[in-house]
Structures are given as structure tokens and as C-alpha cells.
Design a protein around this motif. Structure first.
Motif, short mmCIF file in Angstrom:
data_model
loop_
_atom_site.label_atom_id
_atom_site.label_comp_id
_atom_site.label_asym_id
_atom_site.label_seq_id
_atom_site.Cartn_x
_atom_site.Cartn_y
_atom_site.Cartn_z
N THR A 10 5.26 19.04 47.99
CA THR A 10 5.63 17.64 47.74
C THR A 10 4.48 16.90 47.08
N VAL A 11 3.28 17.09 47.57
CA VAL A 11 2.10 16.45 46.99
C VAL A 11 1.89 16.93 45.56
N LEU A 12 2.07 18.22 45.34
CA LEU A 12 1.91 18.79 44.00
C LEU A 12 2.93 18.17 43.04
N LYS A 13 4.18 18.03 43.48
CA LYS A 13 5.22 17.41 42.65
C LYS A 13 4.88 15.95 42.35
N GLU A 14 4.37 15.25 43.34
CA GLU A 14 3.98 13.85 43.13
C GLU A 14 2.86 13.76 42.10
N ARG A 15 1.88 14.65 42.20
CA ARG A 15 0.80 14.68 41.22
C ARG A 15 1.34 14.98 39.83
N ALA A 16 2.24 15.94 39.75
CA ALA A 16 2.83 16.31 38.46
C ALA A 16 3.62 15.13 37.89
N ASP A 17 4.40 14.47 38.73
CA ASP A 17 5.18 13.32 38.28
C ASP A 17 4.30 12.17 37.81
N SER A 18 3.06 12.15 38.30
CA SER A 18 2.10 11.13 37.86
C SER A 18 1.37 11.54 36.58
N GLY A 19 1.68 12.74 36.09
CA GLY A 19 1.11 13.19 34.83
C GLY A 19 -0.10 14.09 34.95
N ASP A 20 -0.43 14.57 36.13
CA ASP A 20 -1.58 15.46 36.33
C ASP A 20 -1.28 16.82 35.68
N ASP A 22 -2.92 19.62 35.58
CA ASP A 22 -3.17 20.78 36.43
C ASP A 22 -2.03 21.00 37.41
N ALA A 23 -1.50 19.92 37.96
CA ALA A 23 -0.37 20.02 38.89
C ALA A 23 0.87 20.52 38.16
N ILE A 24 1.08 20.04 36.95
CA ILE A 24 2.23 20.49 36.15
C ILE A 24 2.12 21.99 35.90
N ASP A 25 0.95 22.44 35.48
CA ASP A 25 0.75 23.87 35.22
C ASP A 25 0.99 24.71 36.47
N GLU A 26 0.52 24.21 37.62
CA GLU A 26 0.70 24.95 38.86
C GLU A 26 2.19 25.00 39.24
N LEU A 27 2.89 23.89 39.06
CA LEU A 27 4.33 23.89 39.35
C LEU A 27 5.09 24.83 38.43
N VAL A 28 4.72 24.86 37.16
CA VAL A 28 5.37 25.78 36.22
C VAL A 28 5.15 27.21 36.68
N GLU A 29 3.94 27.53 37.05
CA GLU A 29 3.62 28.88 37.50
C GLU A 29 4.43 29.26 38.75
N LEU A 30 4.49 28.34 39.71
CA LEU A 30 5.25 28.60 40.93
C LEU A 30 6.74 28.76 40.63
N ALA A 31 7.27 27.89 39.79
CA ALA A 31 8.70 27.96 39.45
C ALA A 31 9.02 29.26 38.73
#
Length: 89
Positions: A10-20, A22-31
Motif C-alpha cells: 500500500t505504501v509503495l502504491k501511494e509512493r508510485a501514485d505520487s510520482g516516485d 523508484d516506487a513505480i519501477d518496483e511496482l512494475v517489477e512486482l506486477a
């Protein structure tokens, strides 16, 4: 980070939604690791070229012409190329 910790995810998604990025890259990798096409679509629709690339790869492997068309219509040159290869080759 693994997706087994819902709070961390959830925190990672929030960071990604804020434009981070690194968080976006990590979410892509996990997905991509778990085959979560819905999450990859969400990230691609928000502008992640890495997520788009992962979707193109997955769609190509599955022969999913509709997904490739959708991605090509959204501007992915690679999806257009793969679509052409699959339909003419």
C-alpha cells in the motif's frame, strides 16, 4: 520488498501514485513477476513505459492481438510492431 506485506505494498502504491519513479519501477517489477496484468495496465496508463514494455511482452507471448491493439492505439510503437509481426508474419 515482497507483495506478501499488504502494508508495504500500500505504501509503495501511494509512493508510485505520487510520482516516485523508484516506487513505480518496483511496482512494475512486482506486477510482472506475479503476472498481474491489471496492475501493469494501471501503471502503463499512468505513463510508465516500463509497464507498457512488460505488457507488450506478455501480450506478444499470449498472442493477445486486442491488448497489442490497445497499446498501439495508446501510442506504443513496439506494440504496433509486434501486432504487425503477428498479423502478417
Amino acid at each position: 520488498m515482497t507483495d506478501s506485506d499488504p502494508t508495504a505494498l500500500t505504501v509503495l502504491k501511494e509512493r508510485a501514485d505520487s510520482g516516485d519513479p523508484d516506487a513505480i519501477d518496483e511496482l512494475v517489477e512486482l506486477a510482472a513477476e506475479r503476472g498481474d496484468l491489471a496492475e501493469l495496465r494501471r501503471l502503463a496508463d499512468r505513463g510508465s513505459s516500463t509497464a507498457t514494455d512488460q505488457l507488450v511482452e506478455a501480450a506478444t507471448e499470449r498472442g493477445d492481438l486486442d491488448e497489442l491493439r490497445r497499446l498501439a492505439d495508446a501510442g506504443s510503437v513496439t506494440a504496433g510492431d509486434r501486432l504487425l509481426e503477428l498479423t502478417t508474419g
